[in-house]
Scaffold this motif. Sequence first.
Motif, PDB file in Angstrom:
ATOM      1  N   ILE A   1       0.865  -1.175   0.000  1.00  0.00           N
ATOM      2  CA  ILE A   1       0.000   0.000   0.000  1.00  0.00           C
ATOM      3  C   ILE A   1       0.904   1.228   0.000  1.00  0.00           C
ATOM      4  N   ALA A   2       0.526   2.235  -0.779  1.00  0.00           N
ATOM      5  CA  ALA A   2       1.316   3.470  -0.872  1.00  0.00           C
ATOM      6  C   ALA A   2       0.383   4.663  -0.721  1.00  0.00           C
ATOM      7  N   ILE A   3       0.891   5.684  -0.041  1.00  0.00           N
ATOM      8  CA  ILE A   3       0.139   6.927   0.147  1.00  0.00           C
ATOM      9  C   ILE A   3       0.621   7.925  -0.893  1.00  0.00           C
ATOM     10  N   ALA A   4      -0.315   8.575  -1.577  1.00  0.00           N
ATOM     11  CA  ALA A   4       0.040   9.534  -2.621  1.00  0.00           C
ATOM     12  C   ALA A   4       0.853  10.687  -2.037  1.00  0.00           C
ATOM     13  N   ASP A   5       1.903  11.075  -2.729  1.00  0.00           N
ATOM     14  CA  ASP A   5       2.730  12.175  -2.242  1.00  0.00           C
ATOM     15  C   ASP A   5       2.065  13.535  -2.448  1.00  0.00           C
ATOM     16  N   SER A   6       1.098  13.613  -3.362  1.00  0.00           N
ATOM     17  CA  SER A   6       0.434  14.887  -3.637  1.00  0.00           C
ATOM     18  C   SER A   6      -0.925  15.028  -2.950  1.00  0.00           C
ATOM     19  N   ASP A   7      -1.429  13.927  -2.360  1.00  0.00           N
ATOM     20  CA  ASP A   7      -2.733  13.965  -1.703  1.00  0.00           C
ATOM     21  C   ASP A   7      -2.772  12.887  -0.625  1.00  0.00           C
ATOM     22  N   PRO A   8      -2.630  13.274   0.638  1.00  0.00           N
ATOM     23  CA  PRO A   8      -2.579  12.272   1.715  1.00  0.00           C
ATOM     24  C   PRO A   8      -3.879  11.504   1.926  1.00  0.00           C
ATOM     25  N   LEU A   9      -4.942  11.892   1.224  1.00  0.00           N
ATOM     26  CA  LEU A   9      -6.211  11.167   1.346  1.00  0.00           C
ATOM     27  C   LEU A   9      -6.307  10.012   0.360  1.00  0.00           C
ATOM     28  N   LYS A  10      -5.331   9.897  -0.547  1.00  0.00           N
ATOM     29  CA  LYS A  10      -5.349   8.841  -1.564  1.00  0.00           C
ATOM     30  C   LYS A  10      -4.292   7.786  -1.279  1.00  0.00           C
TER      31      LYS A  10
END
Length: 115
Positions: free
Chosen positions: A50-59
């Motif tokens: 699982i990875a958290i988007a660097d430009s949007d922490p909600l994605k």
Amino acid sequence: MTAEQEQIFVLCVWLKFASVADRDEFIHKFWAPLAEYVKAQEHGTLAYEIAIADSDPLKIQVFERYQSKAYFTDVHQTSEPYLAFKAAQAPWRKEHAVEVTGQSYYETGIGHMAR
């Protein structure tokens, strides 16, 4: 089994949460226990991350790689921990208005994967 079914099978799922708290609850309450099981027990699962988007922490993106589509459908999707995960997180996702999209793929073997 077709030639495609014998190729590496990849599943990418994207989730968008209403808050960072919801994201973190999903990751720690639902995802982490299943990921631990998969790592320890599913040797035909080549990647489960699982990875958290660097430009949007909600994605977040879920990246799954299997030795074949048959392994994904016949082993992963029928395991007790996976079935429990699906049953527990589905109503939670609905209640928390999580947006989910996804796509599956067959790898071509062109290029490389390394850690």
